[in-house]
Design a protein around this motif. Structure first.
Motif, PDB file in Angstrom:
ATOM      1  N   PRO A  20       0.814  -1.191   0.000  1.00 53.05           N
ATOM      2  CA  PRO A  20       0.000   0.000   0.000  1.00 53.05           C
ATOM      3  C   PRO A  20       0.858   1.254   0.000  1.00 53.05           C
ATOM      4  O   PRO A  20       2.025   1.199   0.325  1.00 53.05           O
ATOM      5  N   PRO A  27      -6.024   7.814   2.884  1.00 55.33           N
ATOM      6  CA  PRO A  27      -6.855   6.893   2.111  1.00 55.33           C
ATOM      7  C   PRO A  27      -6.944   7.336   0.652  1.00 55.33           C
ATOM      8  O   PRO A  27      -7.069   8.518   0.355  1.00 55.33           O
ATOM      9  N   ARG A  28      -6.898   6.382  -0.251  1.00 51.97           N
ATOM     10  CA  ARG A  28      -6.992   6.681  -1.671  1.00 51.97           C
ATOM     11  C   ARG A  28      -8.468   6.689  -2.081  1.00 51.97           C
ATOM     12  O   ARG A  28      -9.210   5.780  -1.760  1.00 51.97           O
ATOM     13  N   THR A  30     -11.196   6.196  -4.826  1.00 57.88           N
ATOM     14  CA  THR A  30     -11.330   5.512  -6.113  1.00 57.88           C
ATOM     15  C   THR A  30     -12.800   5.424  -6.493  1.00 57.88           C
ATOM     16  O   THR A  30     -13.674   5.302  -5.634  1.00 57.88           O
ATOM     17  N   GLU A 405     -10.892  -5.980  -5.052  1.00 60.48           N
ATOM     18  CA  GLU A 405     -11.272  -4.591  -4.797  1.00 60.48           C
ATOM     19  C   GLU A 405     -10.024  -3.711  -4.764  1.00 60.48           C
ATOM     20  O   GLU A 405      -8.941  -4.162  -4.372  1.00 60.48           O
ATOM     21  N   ASP A 407      -9.046  -1.549  -2.730  1.00 61.82           N
ATOM     22  CA  ASP A 407      -8.450  -1.373  -1.411  1.00 61.82           C
ATOM     23  C   ASP A 407      -8.017  -2.685  -0.779  1.00 61.82           C
ATOM     24  O   ASP A 407      -7.736  -2.756   0.413  1.00 61.82           O
ATOM     25  N   ASP A 410      -4.820  -2.542   1.157  1.00 60.72           N
ATOM     26  CA  ASP A 410      -4.760  -1.640   2.299  1.00 60.72           C
ATOM     27  C   ASP A 410      -4.858  -2.392   3.625  1.00 60.72           C
ATOM     28  O   ASP A 410      -4.280  -1.971   4.625  1.00 60.72           O
TER      29      ASP A 410
END
Length: 511
Positions: A20, A27-28, A30, A405, A407, A410
């Protein structure tokens, strides 16, 4: 600048432990959408990023022998021209935008990668759409690619033949283990015309079944609108060029011996070369909840320089100079692959030591210190492997292609932290027992000897192996230890875990 590479994943990518972004990045954000054409688009926000990264992943598996030659040439020529621009015109336009374009072919995908200065994102999408919608395979460019193909080695290397034989023995007939998954015959390559490539382009370079990842400083909703506008006219597909699953979810175990073509295990005319040992055992897919314990077991077995296999086979006995163990994963399935190379005449001893390491780990389990070292290594690598935006984009493209997914990674460090030594021992007992693996050996010619893999495995039997042409080698995810796609700066093969990655240039070898 425009570059074209051919990568061979059987695999595939090394797939790799793709980490990550550093915690400071936050937090990204998307957003994803599926366009009416069937193209899946994932837009990820990278605040203040000076570059925008695009990864277009198109199904491109070599499942039809009759298309192998055209697939080989198309990958080499895509991006060299359009109906509106010559190669030089495209290069000049890319330079104006501050963009770099490259193509990579893996065992199952054709990947177009674009890095462009942030303000040039709309222009880069226009240029990408031009190559997709209005391709031109000019005679001179095709002839140049054909001359390069003629100069490239056509016979598969021993490593390639050994992997094909091991996969065929373990999983049964499959494109990854057949000649159709290799380089097209030279006569077929040189006989192709530009119209043949245009016909394949119309069938294979299509949005249906493809995915596009855009990592940029623009807000994701604005990126989705931009992509929808530029690529709306692109239509077609799906092409059906996807890898079928293996006939068996887990490999059929047993010993396998491969000798130089035209020789027997007792002798022959070939000299020099190196002894090779390759094992194929059951793996745990990336998306499986039990993947984290298995990943730690794989790492402490052979995932880094001081892992068990390296200490036993290389450092203690001096039998091999190249030792690795990693999970390979793609649309066909997943498997744990151990590969070793040493001096001629040593394949039997190397196989015996690998068998001993597998048995000890499966029966006795790892120590707590070993698990902690593997956990620390994996956690550290998650920070190192995605140090650039290009690697982030490649990882996201890998996730999208694998159906994960965005994330997923993460939370992977948290999942690794929660794994207990008992869970690692259970994963090792379930998947690493040597009597569950194919143990394949290769000796170069007259030094070939019978293989002894320890008391629990029967004596090896000679197997006839096809020596047909192979797929053009590219830059991969190191022997793809991971699922599906290549990355901008590939990490060492030993560190790879089965997580999809799509790099700019990657090294790998396809079965």
């Amino acid at each position: 600048m425009i570059r074209a590479r051919t990568a061979a994943l059987p695999t595939g990518v090394p797939p790799t432990l793709l980490p990550p972004a550093p915690p400071a990045a936050g937090p990204r954000t998307t957003l994803s959408a599926v366009l009416p054409t069937g193209l899946r688009v994932l837009a990820a926000h990278a605040a203040a990023a000076p570059l925008a990264e695009l990864r277009l992943v198109i199904p491109y598996a070599r499942t039809e022998p009759g298309l192998a030659a055209a697939q080989e040439l198309l990958a080499a020529c895509l991006g060299t021209g359009s109906r509106d621009r010559t190669r030089q015109d495209i290069a000049d336009r890319a330079a104006d935008l501050g963009a770099e374009l490259s193509t990579v072919v893996t065992a199952e995908s054709l990947i177009l990668s674009v890095s462009v200065l942030a303000p040039g994102l709309p222009g880069a999408l226009d240029l990408l759409a031009e190559l997709l919608l209005r391709p031109r395979y000019e005679e001179g460019e095709v002839a140049l690619a054909q001359r390069r193909a003629a100069a490239a080695p056509r016979a598969p290397a021993p490593r390639v033949r050994l992997r094909r034989a091991a996969l065929a023995h373990g999983f049964g007939p499959h494109p990854l283990s057949s000649e159709s998954g290799g380089t097209a015959p030279l006569l077929d390559v040189v006989s192709l015309l530009p119209d043949d490539l245009l016909a394949l382009h119309a069938r294979a370079v299509v949005p249906g079944g493809s995915s596009l990842v855009v990592l940029a400083g623009e807000e994701p909703d604005a990126v989705l609108r931009l992509v929808g506008e530029r690529l709306a006219p692109w239509s077609g597909g799906p092409s059906g060029l996807t890898l079928p699953p293996f006939a068996r979810p887990a490999p059929h175990p047993g010993p396998l011996e491969l000798t130089e073509p035209g020789t027997s295990a007792a002798g022959g005319d070939a000299v020099g070369g190196q002894s090779l040992v390759l094992t194929v055992g059951p793996g745990v897919p990336t998306a499986d909840p039990l993947h984290a314990p298995f990943h730690l077991a794989q790492l402490l077995l052979g995932g880094y320089a001081s892992a068990r296999l390296a200490r036993q086979v290389r450092d203690r006995h001096g039998l091999a100079y190249d030792v690795s163990a990693g999970l390979r994963e793609n649309g066909a399935g997943s498997w744990l692959e151990i590969a070793c190379a040493g001096a001629p005449g040593g394949a039997g001893r190397i196989a015996a030591e690998i068998t001993r390491c597998l048995r000890d780990l499966a029966e006795d389990g790892p120590s707590r210190a070993e698990v902690d070292r593997a956990r620390a290594y994996a956690a550290g690598f998650t920070r190192f492997a995605l140090a650039t935006r290009a690697e982030e984009a490649s990882a996201l493209a890998g996730f999208a292609a694998a159906g994960l997914e965005p994330d997923w990674l993460d939370g992977y460090r948290d999942r690794l932290a929660a794994v207990t030594p008992e869970q690692v021992a259970e994963a090792a007992a379930r998947h690493l027992a040597p009597d569950r693996a194919v143990v394949a050996t290769y000796e170069p010619g007259p030094t070939a000897v019978a293989v002894s893999t320890g008391p629990r495995l029967p004596a090896p039997t000679a197997v006839a192996v096809s020596t047909g042409p192979r797929l053009p080698a590219p830059t991969t995810v190191a022997a793809h230890t991971g699922p599906r796609l290549p990355a901008h700066t590939p990490a060492p093969a030993a560190t790879r875990t089965p997580i999809p990655a799509v790099p700019h240039d990657q090294k790998g070898a396809l079965p």
